[in-house]
Design a protein around this motif. Structure first.
Motif, PDB file in Angstrom:
ATOM      1  N   GLU A 298       0.939  -1.205   0.045  1.00 52.90           N
ATOM      2  CA  GLU A 298      -0.002  -0.052  -0.125  1.00 52.90           C
ATOM      3  C   GLU A 298       0.816   1.219   0.065  1.00 52.90           C
ATOM      4  O   GLU A 298       0.776   2.225  -0.655  1.00 52.90           O
ATOM      5  CB  GLU A 298      -0.846  -0.151   1.164  1.00 52.90           C
ATOM      6  CG  GLU A 298      -2.136  -0.866   1.140  1.00 52.90           C
ATOM      7  CD  GLU A 298      -3.293  -0.733   2.132  1.00 52.90           C
ATOM      8  OE1 GLU A 298      -3.192   0.481   2.614  1.00 52.90           O
ATOM      9  OE2 GLU A 298      -4.237  -1.479   1.956  1.00 52.90           O
ATOM     10  N   GLY A 299       1.865   1.225   0.898  1.00 55.42           N
ATOM     11  CA  GLY A 299       2.661   2.388   0.864  1.00 55.42           C
ATOM     12  C   GLY A 299       3.535   2.648  -0.495  1.00 55.42           C
ATOM     13  O   GLY A 299       3.495   3.679  -0.822  1.00 55.42           O
ATOM     14  N   LEU A 300       3.933   1.741  -0.991  1.00 48.20           N
ATOM     15  CA  LEU A 300       4.549   1.815  -2.320  1.00 48.20           C
ATOM     16  C   LEU A 300       3.701   2.237  -3.356  1.00 48.20           C
ATOM     17  O   LEU A 300       3.976   3.062  -4.258  1.00 48.20           O
ATOM     18  CB  LEU A 300       5.285   0.324  -2.925  1.00 48.20           C
ATOM     19  CG  LEU A 300       5.976   0.521  -4.043  1.00 48.20           C
ATOM     20  CD1 LEU A 300       7.284   1.518  -3.911  1.00 48.20           C
ATOM     21  CD2 LEU A 300       6.449  -1.115  -4.299  1.00 48.20           C
ATOM     22  N   TYR A 301       2.311   1.764  -3.210  1.00 48.47           N
ATOM     23  CA  TYR A 301       1.357   2.277  -4.404  1.00 48.47           C
ATOM     24  C   TYR A 301       1.175   3.482  -4.171  1.00 48.47           C
ATOM     25  O   TYR A 301       1.092   4.316  -5.368  1.00 48.47           O
ATOM     26  CB  TYR A 301       0.019   1.188  -4.208  1.00 48.47           C
ATOM     27  CG  TYR A 301      -1.103   1.835  -5.001  1.00 48.47           C
ATOM     28  CD1 TYR A 301      -1.026   1.324  -6.352  1.00 48.47           C
ATOM     29  CD2 TYR A 301      -2.241   2.633  -4.810  1.00 48.47           C
ATOM     30  CE1 TYR A 301      -2.085   1.595  -7.327  1.00 48.47           C
ATOM     31  CE2 TYR A 301      -3.070   3.369  -5.769  1.00 48.47           C
ATOM     32  CZ  TYR A 301      -3.292   2.524  -6.731  1.00 48.47           C
ATOM     33  OH  TYR A 301      -4.248   2.905  -7.743  1.00 48.47           O
ATOM     34  N   VAL A 302       0.999   4.205  -3.053  1.00 49.56           N
ATOM     35  CA  VAL A 302       0.606   5.483  -2.634  1.00 49.56           C
ATOM     36  C   VAL A 302       1.968   6.375  -3.373  1.00 49.56           C
ATOM     37  O   VAL A 302       1.792   7.507  -4.071  1.00 49.56           O
ATOM     38  CB  VAL A 302       0.235   5.954  -1.310  1.00 49.56           C
ATOM     39  CG1 VAL A 302      -0.019   7.445  -1.332  1.00 49.56           C
ATOM     40  CG2 VAL A 302      -0.982   5.308  -0.950  1.00 49.56           C
ATOM     41  N   LEU A 303       2.921   5.772  -3.110  1.00 53.83           N
ATOM     42  CA  LEU A 303       4.066   6.633  -3.572  1.00 53.83           C
ATOM     43  C   LEU A 303       4.327   6.614  -5.136  1.00 53.83           C
ATOM     44  O   LEU A 303       4.902   7.734  -5.387  1.00 53.83           O
ATOM     45  CB  LEU A 303       5.464   6.061  -2.876  1.00 53.83           C
ATOM     46  CG  LEU A 303       6.890   6.454  -3.122  1.00 53.83           C
ATOM     47  CD1 LEU A 303       6.947   7.883  -2.494  1.00 53.83           C
ATOM     48  CD2 LEU A 303       8.042   5.563  -2.663  1.00 53.83           C
ATOM     49  N   LEU A 304       4.215   5.521  -5.627  1.00 52.89           N
ATOM     50  CA  LEU A 304       4.246   5.634  -7.033  1.00 52.89           C
ATOM     51  C   LEU A 304       2.949   6.459  -7.860  1.00 52.89           C
ATOM     52  O   LEU A 304       3.505   7.026  -8.935  1.00 52.89           O
ATOM     53  CB  LEU A 304       4.337   4.168  -7.580  1.00 52.89           C
ATOM     54  CG  LEU A 304       5.546   3.240  -7.117  1.00 52.89           C
ATOM     55  CD1 LEU A 304       5.310   1.759  -7.680  1.00 52.89           C
ATOM     56  CD2 LEU A 304       6.856   3.969  -7.506  1.00 52.89           C
ATOM     57  N   THR A 305       1.908   6.482  -7.281  1.00 47.86           N
ATOM     58  CA  THR A 305       0.756   6.877  -7.897  1.00 47.86           C
ATOM     59  C   THR A 305       0.237   8.038  -7.380  1.00 47.86           C
ATOM     60  O   THR A 305      -0.456   8.974  -8.082  1.00 47.86           O
ATOM     61  CB  THR A 305      -0.241   5.815  -8.119  1.00 47.86           C
ATOM     62  OG1 THR A 305      -0.800   5.526  -6.591  1.00 47.86           O
ATOM     63  CG2 THR A 305       0.090   4.394  -8.454  1.00 47.86           C
ATOM     64  N   GLY A 306       0.487   8.238  -6.149  1.00 50.49           N
ATOM     65  CA  GLY A 306       0.035   9.568  -5.476  1.00 50.49           C
ATOM     66  C   GLY A 306      -1.494   9.499  -5.084  1.00 50.49           C
ATOM     67  O   GLY A 306      -1.999  10.302  -4.668  1.00 50.49           O
ATOM     68  N   ASN A 307      -1.946   8.096  -5.324  1.00 50.85           N
ATOM     69  CA  ASN A 307      -3.652   7.881  -4.912  1.00 50.85           C
ATOM     70  C   ASN A 307      -3.592   7.134  -3.728  1.00 50.85           C
ATOM     71  O   ASN A 307      -2.793   6.177  -3.443  1.00 50.85           O
ATOM     72  CB  ASN A 307      -4.380   7.202  -5.948  1.00 50.85           C
ATOM     73  CG  ASN A 307      -4.290   8.117  -7.332  1.00 50.85           C
ATOM     74  OD1 ASN A 307      -4.550   9.192  -7.269  1.00 50.85           O
ATOM     75  ND2 ASN A 307      -3.891   7.226  -8.583  1.00 50.85           N
TER      76      ASN A 307
END
Length: 509
Positions: free
Chosen positions: A148-157
């Motif tokens: 989850e942390g990586l997803y937000v870091l990569l997408t900003g969502n």
């Protein structure tokens, strides 16, 4: 005792501990300089050569408890009461780690093989130990949180839609594959993990300290310190599941800490240097890993060497592990407590905790700190993932290799022939499980299951360590500390279990 072979063969001295396992071959303890290939052990050598196994445990420690459960609890209930639980948990777990490693250093055997030496152990305590470790850790909450942390870091969502959560989970699967790739390299898998954790833990602690110095007011630093040092009952209304999870995952994994101590053998502490290690597939040459351990005769020279090894162990555990765990918990809790006190902000919840710090920092400070918080959160949870996932594999490999001649024949004496296929299988199993619940909820289950271990393993450890050669044998204070571990963490487990069964905590605060 001694056993002689056939005519013409040299008699081999052995020492029996417990039942169901071969006796330990007796030979002298090595000097630390011999193991670490240095002329003397000074401060530089201690940092570059000796310190290591505790860094893997610390990478695991500065994870679920420090980034999720500790800040979540403190932001909701305050420091007083919870801070004291955190401090006691870290102290008791460090004493427990020392006792676990006492056995490893004195015999070269990892704990899962030691449990087999306790009466009924081969058929009860060893499989039960593996079952507890897997039940506590296979749910993959650390992997899901890192994803989850990586997803937000990569997408900003933010991960608040079903499609986004699915994408984040697939990132978590990719991170588990990355762990497998990391373990491929190096002379020793354990050494590779140590070096990775040097980088990750160093980045986490240094940058956390700098950010806290710049944005957390002095009053919050004092509030946190006072909370850690003030003896007090847990705060009124605290959830038993959260409280048990905080106690269980403050430092490592309370009663199940033993599953992450195998690295002392591979690093070469004490008699571990005589037993062997699991090598990396690329860059490593697999030498024989002895299925049974070795120990040392009770002589003045070996007693002197044992004291040296034990001092190095205390350095590794109390300075690196305990110091790092407390610092990590302190820095994260004062940060999140400060953020939760800012105008218009609500305390974090189980659903928002993985990205809470980043979200609040972005609203009140800068986008740079938003990215930093996501990166730190990712590294914290990934280091946990690295240690947990590899240890799940390692303990099964060590158990099968040490107890089954048929298994050793099947792999032709090379543990890597099972290690890597089994790790790939676990990627598939955990990948399924992480799609089933929120990361914080999964981690709370894992932490409370870790507390269950104190009702069993401290007593097995008392049995084993009471039978070691004289210089290594546990003293009276070790019994006291192990019993205190059982009382402290056992209470939190029983309180959690009663709440899960009845809906009401056994003891409410």
């Amino acid at each position: 005792m001694s056993s002689a072979g056939d005519a013409g063969r040299v008699a081999v001295e052995t020492y029996q501990i417990g039942t169901n396992r071969p006796p330990l071959v007796v030979t002298d303890l090595p000097e630390p300089e011999e193991v670490f290939k240095v002329p003397r052990i000074g401060p530089k050598e201690a940092i570059t050569k000796v310190i290591g196994p505790s860094l893997i445990a610390l990478g695991l420690s500065i994870g679920s408890g420090e980034w999720l459960l500790g800040p979540l609890g403190v932001a909701q209930y305050g420091f007083i009461g919870l801070g004291w639980v955190i401090l006691l948990s870290a102290i008791l777990q460090t004493f427990y780690n020392v006792e676990i490693t006492r056995y490893i250093m004195a015999t070269g055997e990892v704990p899962v093989l030691g449990w087999a030496r306790v009466p009924l152990g081969l058929f009860l305590w060893m499989p039960l130990g593996l079952l507890m470790v897997y039940f506590a850790n296979i749910w993959g909450g650390w992997a899901a949180g890192a994803g989850e942390g990586l997803y937000v870091l990569l997408t900003g969502n933010l991960v608040d839609e079903p499609g986004e959560r699915t994408a984040a989970r697939w990132l978590a699967v990719g991170l588990m594959v990355l762990v497998l790739v990391i373990t491929l390299f190096g002379q020793k898998i354990a050494r590779t993990l140590e070096l990775v954790n040097w980088v990750i833990v160093g980045f986490i602690l240094v940058t956390l300290l700098l950010v806290d110095l710049f944005i957390v007011p002095a009053s919050k630093w004092w509030e946190g310190l006072r909370g850690f040092l003030t003896p007090a009952l847990p705060p009124s209304g605290v959830d038993a599941t959260l409280l048990g999870g905080l106690a269980g995952y403050t430092a490592l994994a309370s009663g199940l800490n033993w599953y992450n101590m195998n690295y002392y053998r591979d690093h070469g502490y004490g008699m571990g240097a005589r037993v062997g290690f699991i090598a990396g597939l690329v860059g490593g040459r697999q030498e024989e890993v002895m299925p049974s351990g070795v120990t040392f005769p009770d002589t003045p020279e070996n007693a002197r060497r044992w004291k040296r090894w034990f001092r190095l162990l205390l350095l590794d555990q109390w300075v690196v592990f305990f110091g790092g765990a407390i610092l990590g918990m302190y820095l994260t809790t004062i940060l999140v407590s400060h953020l939760a006190s800012l105008p218009g902000e609500e305390p974090p919840t189980r659903a928002t905790m993985p990205t809470y710090a980043a979200d609040v920092l972005s609203r009140h400070y800068s986008s740079g700190l938003y990215a930093w918080a996501l990166l730190v959160g990712f590294f914290i949870l990934f280091s946990t993932q690295l240690g947990v996932f590899e240890s799940l594999v390692r303990n099964v490999v060590d158990a099968l290799h040490g107890t089954s001649p048929g298994f050793r024949r099947l792999i032709a004496g090379d543990p890597r022939r099972f290690y890597y296929p089994f790790m790939a299988l676990l990627v598939v199993v955990i990948s399924f499980l992480i799609f089933q619940a929120l990361p914080t909820g999964l981690i709370l289950i894992s932490a409370n299951m870790s507390n269950l271990g104190v009702l069993v393993f401290p007593f097995l450890l008392m049995y084993l360590n009471s039978k070691l050669p004289g210089p290594a044998r546990m003293r009276w204070w070790s019994y006291v500390v192990l019993i205190l571990n059982t009382i402290f963490f056992g209470f939190f487990f029983l309180n959690f279990l009663w709440q899960r069964i009845t809906g009401t905590a056994l003891v409410s605060f």
